[in-house]
Write a protein that holds these residues in place. Structure first.
Motif, mmCIF file in Angstrom:
data_model
loop_
_atom_site.group_PDB
_atom_site.id
_atom_site.type_symbol
_atom_site.label_atom_id
_atom_site.label_comp_id
_atom_site.label_asym_id
_atom_site.label_seq_id
_atom_site.Cartn_x
_atom_site.Cartn_y
_atom_site.Cartn_z
ATOM 1 N N ARG A 27 0.781 -1.304 -0.095
ATOM 2 C CA ARG A 27 0.217 0.017 -0.007
ATOM 3 C C ARG A 27 0.831 1.348 0.035
ATOM 4 N NH1 ARG A 27 -5.422 0.133 1.404
ATOM 5 N NH2 ARG A 27 -4.991 1.853 2.834
ATOM 6 N N ALA A 30 2.953 1.089 -3.843
ATOM 7 C CA ALA A 30 2.374 0.862 -5.115
ATOM 8 C C ALA A 30 2.426 1.633 -6.351
ATOM 9 C CB ALA A 30 0.971 0.257 -4.979
ATOM 10 N N ASN A 31 2.455 3.150 -5.854
ATOM 11 C CA ASN A 31 2.456 4.147 -6.932
ATOM 12 C C ASN A 31 3.651 4.870 -7.026
ATOM 13 O OD1 ASN A 31 -0.288 3.869 -7.984
ATOM 14 N ND2 ASN A 31 -1.009 4.681 -6.071
ATOM 15 N N ASP A 32 4.855 4.324 -6.302
ATOM 16 C CA ASP A 32 5.980 4.853 -6.463
ATOM 17 C C ASP A 32 6.824 4.450 -7.646
ATOM 18 O OD1 ASP A 32 5.967 6.011 -3.867
ATOM 19 O OD2 ASP A 32 8.090 5.340 -3.181
ATOM 20 N N ARG A 36 5.998 1.228 -10.452
ATOM 21 C CA ARG A 36 5.543 1.418 -11.762
ATOM 22 C C ARG A 36 6.574 1.125 -12.768
ATOM 23 N NH1 ARG A 36 1.428 4.983 -12.318
ATOM 24 N NH2 ARG A 36 0.630 5.910 -10.577
ATOM 25 N N ASP A 42 -1.537 -0.763 -14.202
ATOM 26 C CA ASP A 42 -2.183 0.013 -13.281
ATOM 27 C C ASP A 42 -3.186 -1.062 -12.677
ATOM 28 O OD1 ASP A 42 -1.039 2.282 -13.625
ATOM 29 O OD2 ASP A 42 -2.648 3.061 -14.941
ATOM 30 N N ARG A 45 -1.003 -3.569 -10.433
ATOM 31 C CA ARG A 45 0.443 -3.245 -9.636
ATOM 32 C C ARG A 45 0.351 -3.275 -8.086
ATOM 33 N NH1 ARG A 45 0.402 1.830 -10.817
ATOM 34 N NH2 ARG A 45 1.172 1.603 -13.259
ATOM 35 N N MET A 46 -0.747 -2.941 -7.478
ATOM 36 C CA MET A 46 -1.002 -3.105 -6.004
ATOM 37 C C MET A 46 -0.627 -4.508 -5.616
ATOM 38 S SD MET A 46 -1.445 -1.845 -3.084
ATOM 39 C CE MET A 46 -2.620 -0.281 -3.435
ATOM 40 N N THR A 49 2.778 -5.576 -6.092
ATOM 41 C CA THR A 49 3.723 -4.905 -5.075
ATOM 42 C C THR A 49 3.572 -5.560 -3.770
ATOM 43 O OG1 THR A 49 3.569 -2.753 -6.342
ATOM 44 C CG2 THR A 49 4.425 -2.787 -4.208
ATOM 45 N N ASN A 172 11.748 8.289 -4.804
ATOM 46 C CA ASN A 172 10.724 9.586 -4.853
ATOM 47 C C ASN A 172 11.141 10.686 -4.220
ATOM 48 O OD1 ASN A 172 8.383 10.951 -4.427
ATOM 49 N ND2 ASN A 172 7.329 9.426 -3.636
#
Length: 207
Positions: A27, A30-32, A36, A42, A45-46, A49, A172
């Motif tokens: 959680r 997942a969008n780092d 990606r 999309d 991915r979660m 990960t 990030n």
């Protein structure tokens, strides 16, 4: 409403915590940029990960007692994966155990890219003994409650007791200010179009 007052003390993770650690890290990241890059889809991915986090934590850090967690109301809300000065899970035995899980998860064709990427990052690691913070993640519902800072301070205190520096990487740029507040400084930036941009940070020893 985010949890605020029931966070428990930092403790060492056990194998029973692998699902909770994987969920939190999945959680959190997942969008780092790295997930990606690894998992462009999309929709999946979660889940991927989370599975990757389970492999890394469950085969590497947790069996070595190099993972710590903080719970809120009995639910893991933050996790940190560390590598001690004498080395950690990024060795041959870990790869042998993890590879059967990594290949179907990442794809055989992507494994060489991943190996080259982490090989490139290895050049930035300090030559002297140090603690390495592999991952630090907080469940989004617990951000702003001090869970991540509690985990980080516990690890830094251990490094300070050893008189050793601490090294980490982040993909990030939004994380740089956070780590700088804990006396980390950027020592290298990997800008290679083949990989996610990566910031390498070092915090000197207290000795």
């Amino acid at each position: 409403m985010p949890p605020t007052s029931t966070a428990e003390a930092v403790r060492t993770a056990t194998m029973n915590d692998v699902p909770g650690v994987a969920r939190v890290l999945g959680r959190a990241f997942a969008n780092d940029p790295l997930p990606r890059w690894l998992f462009p889809d999309d929709d999946t991915r979660m889940a991927r990960t989370v599975r990757l986090s389970a492999v890394v934590a469950g085969f590497g850090h947790i069996p070595r007692a190099d993972a710590s967690v903080v719970e809120t109301g009995g639910v893991i809300r933050g996790a940190a994966l560390w590598e001690p000065p004498e080395g950690g899970p990024e060795d041959a035995s870990f790869l042998l155990r993890a590879l059967p899980h990594l290949v179907p998860l990442i794809g055989l064709s992507r494994i060489p890219d991943l190996v080259r990427y982490f090989g490139e990052l290895a050049h930035s690691r300090p030559e002297e003994p140090h603690w390495y913070l592999a991952l630090l993640g907080t469940d989004p519902v617990a951000r702003g409650t001090g869970v991540g800072s509690r985990l980080l301070r516990a690890g830094l205190a251990r490094a300070d007791a050893d008189g050793l520096p601490v090294y980490l990487e982040t993909m990030n740029s939004a994380n740089l200010g956070y780590y700088e507040r804990f006396d980390f400084r950027v020592v290298r930036v990997l800008n290679d179009a083949r990989y996610p941009s990566t910031y390498c940070l070092l915090r000197g020893s207290s000795a």
